[in-house]
Design a protein around this motif. Structure first.
Motif, PDB file in Angstrom:
ATOM      1  N   ILE A  10      74.666 -64.113  75.959  1.00 37.74           N
ATOM      2  CA  ILE A  10      75.005 -63.079  74.819  1.00 37.74           C
ATOM      3  C   ILE A  10      74.139 -61.952  74.713  1.00 37.74           C
ATOM      4  CG2 ILE A  10      75.937 -63.170  72.327  1.00 37.74           C
ATOM      5  CD1 ILE A  10      77.866 -64.967  73.971  1.00 37.74           C
ATOM      6  N   PRO A  11      74.207 -60.793  75.344  1.00 41.81           N
ATOM      7  CA  PRO A  11      73.248 -60.086  75.445  1.00 41.81           C
ATOM      8  C   PRO A  11      72.892 -59.396  73.929  1.00 41.81           C
ATOM      9  CG  PRO A  11      75.174 -59.213  76.980  1.00 41.81           C
ATOM     10  CD  PRO A  11      75.435 -60.417  76.212  1.00 41.81           C
ATOM     11  N   ASP A  12      73.705 -59.433  73.189  1.00 46.41           N
ATOM     12  CA  ASP A  12      73.505 -58.779  71.979  1.00 46.41           C
ATOM     13  C   ASP A  12      72.779 -59.809  70.827  1.00 46.41           C
ATOM     14  OD1 ASP A  12      74.671 -56.532  72.659  1.00 46.41           O
ATOM     15  OD2 ASP A  12      76.474 -56.773  71.727  1.00 46.41           O
ATOM     16  N   ALA A  13      72.693 -60.834  71.087  1.00 43.56           N
ATOM     17  CA  ALA A  13      72.250 -62.219  70.413  1.00 43.56           C
ATOM     18  C   ALA A  13      70.995 -61.836  70.111  1.00 43.56           C
ATOM     19  CB  ALA A  13      72.335 -63.366  70.940  1.00 43.56           C
ATOM     20  N   GLN A  14      70.475 -62.305  68.723  1.00 42.89           N
ATOM     21  CA  GLN A  14      69.243 -62.442  68.342  1.00 42.89           C
ATOM     22  C   GLN A  14      68.620 -63.872  68.257  1.00 42.89           C
ATOM     23  OE1 GLN A  14      68.378 -59.515  64.908  1.00 42.89           O
ATOM     24  NE2 GLN A  14      70.518 -59.486  64.897  1.00 42.89           N
ATOM     25  N   MET A  15      67.389 -63.778  68.464  1.00 45.49           N
ATOM     26  CA  MET A  15      66.663 -65.126  68.519  1.00 45.49           C
ATOM     27  C   MET A  15      65.789 -65.512  67.272  1.00 45.49           C
ATOM     28  SD  MET A  15      67.105 -66.122  71.586  1.00 45.49           S
ATOM     29  CE  MET A  15      68.080 -65.241  72.851  1.00 45.49           C
ATOM     30  N   MET A  16      65.920 -66.612  66.926  1.00 50.69           N
ATOM     31  CA  MET A  16      65.041 -67.224  65.836  1.00 50.69           C
ATOM     32  C   MET A  16      64.574 -68.472  66.485  1.00 50.69           C
ATOM     33  SD  MET A  16      67.935 -66.979  62.788  1.00 50.69           S
ATOM     34  CE  MET A  16      66.984 -67.689  61.423  1.00 50.69           C
ATOM     35  N   ARG A  17      63.008 -68.248  66.410  1.00 47.48           N
ATOM     36  CA  ARG A  17      62.553 -69.777  67.044  1.00 47.48           C
ATOM     37  C   ARG A  17      61.516 -70.307  65.877  1.00 47.48           C
ATOM     38  NH1 ARG A  17      58.052 -69.161  70.686  1.00 47.48           N
ATOM     39  NH2 ARG A  17      58.069 -67.002  70.236  1.00 47.48           N
ATOM     40  N   LEU A  18      61.969 -71.720  65.910  1.00 50.16           N
ATOM     41  CA  LEU A  18      61.254 -72.579  64.890  1.00 50.16           C
ATOM     42  C   LEU A  18      60.081 -73.247  65.731  1.00 50.16           C
ATOM     43  CD1 LEU A  18      63.753 -74.382  62.759  1.00 50.16           C
ATOM     44  CD2 LEU A  18      61.884 -72.938  61.816  1.00 50.16           C
ATOM     45  N   ASP A  19      58.860 -73.391  64.944  1.00 45.49           N
ATOM     46  CA  ASP A  19      57.706 -74.025  65.474  1.00 45.49           C
ATOM     47  C   ASP A  19      57.204 -74.810  64.343  1.00 45.49           C
ATOM     48  OD1 ASP A  19      55.641 -75.128  67.112  1.00 45.49           O
ATOM     49  OD2 ASP A  19      54.481 -73.343  66.537  1.00 45.49           O
ATOM     50  N   LYS A  20      57.231 -76.063  64.480  1.00 43.25           N
ATOM     51  CA  LYS A  20      56.961 -77.006  63.608  1.00 43.25           C
ATOM     52  C   LYS A  20      57.419 -76.534  62.049  1.00 43.25           C
ATOM     53  CE  LYS A  20      52.827 -78.500  66.236  1.00 43.25           C
ATOM     54  NZ  LYS A  20      52.669 -77.192  67.062  1.00 43.25           N
ATOM     55  N   GLY A  21      58.582 -76.223  62.029  1.00 35.81           N
ATOM     56  CA  GLY A  21      59.072 -75.743  60.535  1.00 35.81           C
ATOM     57  C   GLY A  21      58.876 -74.548  60.179  1.00 35.81           C
ATOM     58  N   ARG A  22      58.235 -73.635  60.887  1.00 36.69           N
ATOM     59  CA  ARG A  22      57.992 -72.151  60.625  1.00 36.69           C
ATOM     60  C   ARG A  22      58.719 -71.560  61.527  1.00 36.69           C
ATOM     61  NH1 ARG A  22      54.019 -70.936  56.791  1.00 36.69           N
ATOM     62  NH2 ARG A  22      52.831 -73.083  56.106  1.00 36.69           N
ATOM     63  N   LEU A  23      59.141 -70.257  61.085  1.00 41.89           N
ATOM     64  CA  LEU A  23      60.023 -69.419  61.865  1.00 41.89           C
ATOM     65  C   LEU A  23      58.892 -68.398  62.711  1.00 41.89           C
ATOM     66  CD1 LEU A  23      63.220 -68.093  60.033  1.00 41.89           C
ATOM     67  CD2 LEU A  23      63.039 -68.978  62.442  1.00 41.89           C
ATOM     68  N   LEU A  24      59.093 -68.189  63.651  1.00 39.96           N
ATOM     69  CA  LEU A  24      58.074 -67.299  64.585  1.00 39.96           C
ATOM     70  C   LEU A  24      58.516 -66.172  65.111  1.00 39.96           C
ATOM     71  CD1 LEU A  24      56.609 -70.148  67.220  1.00 39.96           C
ATOM     72  CD2 LEU A  24      55.291 -69.095  65.069  1.00 39.96           C
ATOM     73  N   ASP A  25      59.514 -65.876  65.652  1.00 44.12           N
ATOM     74  CA  ASP A  25      59.916 -64.832  66.179  1.00 44.12           C
ATOM     75  C   ASP A  25      60.036 -63.539  65.520  1.00 44.12           C
ATOM     76  OD1 ASP A  25      62.040 -64.376  69.199  1.00 44.12           O
ATOM     77  OD2 ASP A  25      60.838 -62.932  68.207  1.00 44.12           O
TER      78      ASP A  25
END
Ligand SMILES: Nc1ncnc2c1ncn2[C@@H]1O[C@H](COP(=O)(O)OP(=O)(O)OP(=O)(O)O)[C@@H](O)[C@H]1O
Ligand SMILES: [Mg+2]
Length: 235
Positions: free
Chosen positions: A206-221
């Motif tokens: 999905i080229p238009d999709a946005q990423m959200m990245r969680l690391d140990k309970g915190r959003l990173l990206d």
């Protein structure tokens, strides 16, 4: 773009343990497509449970459909939940109902007349490849078949928001692609889609999709929806 969801400094603690989610702040744009990634245990399911109001935060503010959910009276929760399609990580099909009736359930709950239920259910079952399993009970289906029933049930009512937790974890790559296409089609009709996944193959589809990245309970990206914590500047 108008936001459909706003998290402000949200924290979640189960019982007296450490915080599972900390200082989570982001906005989801109405009609956008998001992937939520992160290692096992990072808090993806916990964040999604907050999103579909199965869980209240320990602190912070969550606005959904423009309203503060912490202040929302219990009596209004079901009305809110009906606007959200959910694919649970563990499916949660209704055990005594057939495939057909599980998929038809959201339409029937919404009061759609029976003569208008048949065609969408038939089309949805064809799309997820379960036409010949229409009469089967969940316990007699494979994991991948149950997952496809769960997805069909979540999307059939064209919800305002779709929240899917590892929705392709039990199917082969061809089916995963087909299911993603279904989410994409729904998204193009205006549904805000949030998909938690470990499957990096899916992310590029999905080229238009946005990423959200969680690391140990915190959003990173910092590039996607996420604004917290701010990216650390390199020395
Ligand atoms: N009901 C609960 N009670 C206590 N702790 C919980 C509960 N649910 C989750 N946790 C803890 O919260 C943390 C995050 O779990 P969560 O299920 O949100 O992770 P996840 O990113 O979805 O992992 P996975 O990729 O394995 O599905 C884990 O340490 C987990 O043990
Ligand atoms: Mg999970």
């Amino acid at each position: 773009m108008a936001s459909i969801v706003q998290f402000e400094n949200v924290g979640l603690r189960y019982g007296t343990g450490p915080e599972t989610l900390s200082d989570v702040s982001f906005q989801l744009g109405r009609g956008s497509f998001y992937f939520l990634t992160g290692a096992s245990g990072a808090g993806k399911t916990s964040l999604l449970r907050l999103l579909y109001l199965a869980q209240r935060p320990s602190r912070g503010i969550i606005r959904l459909f423009g309203e503060d959910t912490v202040l929302l009276p219990r009596t209004r929760l079901p009305g809110f939940r009906r606007r959200i399609g959910v694919v649970f990580q563990d499916f949660r099909l209704v055990p005594h109902l057939s495939t057909w009736d599980n998929v038809a359930l959201p339409l029937r709950v919404a009061g759609v007349p029976e003569e208008d239920v048949e065609q969408p259910v038939r089309e949805m079952l064809a799309w997820v490849g379960l036409t010949d399993r229409a009469n089967a009970r969940p316990a007699t289906l494979s994991g991948g078949e149950q997952q496809r029933v769960a997805i069909a049930r979540a999307v059939i009512g064209r919800p305002e928001m779709l929240v899917a937790d590892e929705p392709t974890g039990n199917v082969d790559p061809d089916m995963a692609e087909r299911l993603l296409h279904l989410f994409d089609s729904l998204n193009k009709l205006g549904t805000t889609v949030v998909v938690a996944t470990h499957d990096f193959q899916l992310l590029n589809r999905i080229p238009d999709a946005q990423m959200m990245r969680l690391d140990k309970g915190r959003l990173l990206d910092p590039t996607g929806a996420l604004r917290y914590p701010p990216p650390r500047s390199r020395p």
